[in-house]
Design a protein around this motif. Structure first.
Motif, PDB file in Angstrom:
ATOM      1  N   UNK A 142      56.251  54.637  49.041  1.00 56.48           N
ATOM      2  CA  UNK A 142      55.013  54.173  49.664  1.00 56.48           C
ATOM      3  C   UNK A 142      53.902  55.216  49.597  1.00 56.48           C
ATOM      4  N   UNK A 143      54.206  56.451  49.934  1.00 56.50           N
ATOM      5  CA  UNK A 143      53.189  57.508  49.978  1.00 56.50           C
ATOM      6  C   UNK A 143      52.917  58.073  48.591  1.00 56.50           C
ATOM      7  N   UNK A 144      53.947  58.581  47.950  1.00 54.92           N
ATOM      8  CA  UNK A 144      53.775  59.296  46.689  1.00 54.92           C
ATOM      9  C   UNK A 144      53.349  58.402  45.530  1.00 54.92           C
ATOM     10  N   UNK A 190      61.361  55.342  60.975  1.00 52.73           N
ATOM     11  CA  UNK A 190      61.708  56.629  60.372  1.00 52.73           C
ATOM     12  C   UNK A 190      62.621  56.380  59.174  1.00 52.73           C
ATOM     13  N   UNK A 191      62.317  56.994  58.081  1.00 55.87           N
ATOM     14  CA  UNK A 191      63.150  56.848  56.888  1.00 55.87           C
ATOM     15  C   UNK A 191      62.744  55.700  55.987  1.00 55.87           C
ATOM     16  N   UNK A 192      61.778  54.891  56.410  1.00 58.87           N
ATOM     17  CA  UNK A 192      61.299  53.799  55.565  1.00 58.87           C
ATOM     18  C   UNK A 192      60.243  54.392  54.644  1.00 58.87           C
ATOM     19  N   UNK A 242      62.063  49.179  48.767  1.00 59.81           N
ATOM     20  CA  UNK A 242      63.359  48.567  49.092  1.00 59.81           C
ATOM     21  C   UNK A 242      63.728  48.782  50.561  1.00 59.81           C
ATOM     22  N   UNK A 243      63.314  49.895  51.148  1.00 53.73           N
ATOM     23  CA  UNK A 243      63.588  50.147  52.562  1.00 53.73           C
ATOM     24  C   UNK A 243      62.742  49.225  53.450  1.00 53.73           C
TER      25      UNK A 243
END
Length: 112
Positions: A52-54, A85-87, A91-92
């Motif tokens: 999502x970020x990168x 947290x961790x998403x 896919x997450x």
């Protein structure tokens, strides 16, 4: 079902073969469409492995907006920060939303 509103074009229009067959869209496909529509840097083709970020350019504010849009699109209760947290990848996000939808359906909760 309501599509996510965004000024971004749906570059991956081929995500659902046969065009906009809205009746047969799966939870995963709907999540992918929303993520793609809201991505600050949408790729030509979205992959479940995109980060999502990168890869997609989300920042913290845009991630909060994505969360709200997904909650509304699937008529879900608000997520608590610790649930997110961790998403970090598409896919997450799909797993989180699919799990919440399945749990709501199993308990007789949220109709889609």
């Amino acid at each position: 079902m309501r599509a996510a509103s965004s000024s971004h074009s749906m570059n991956g229009g081929d995500l659902v073969p046969g065009g906009p067959a809205v009746a047969d869209i799966t939870t995963a496909d709907k999540v992918r469409r929303i993520v793609l529509a809201m991505a600050p840097q949408p790729p030509a083709e979205l992959s479940d492995e995109h980060r999502l970020v990168e890869d997609l350019g989300f920042d913290s504010l845009r991630l909060m907006e994505l969360t709200v849009v997904l909650e509304r699109a699937f008529a879900l209760p608000r997520y608590r920060p610790e649930e997110l947290v961790g998403v970090r990848r598409v896919d997450a996000v799909i797993a989180l939303i699919s799990g919440t939808v399945a749990a709501a359906e199993a308990s007789g909760g949220v109709p889609l």
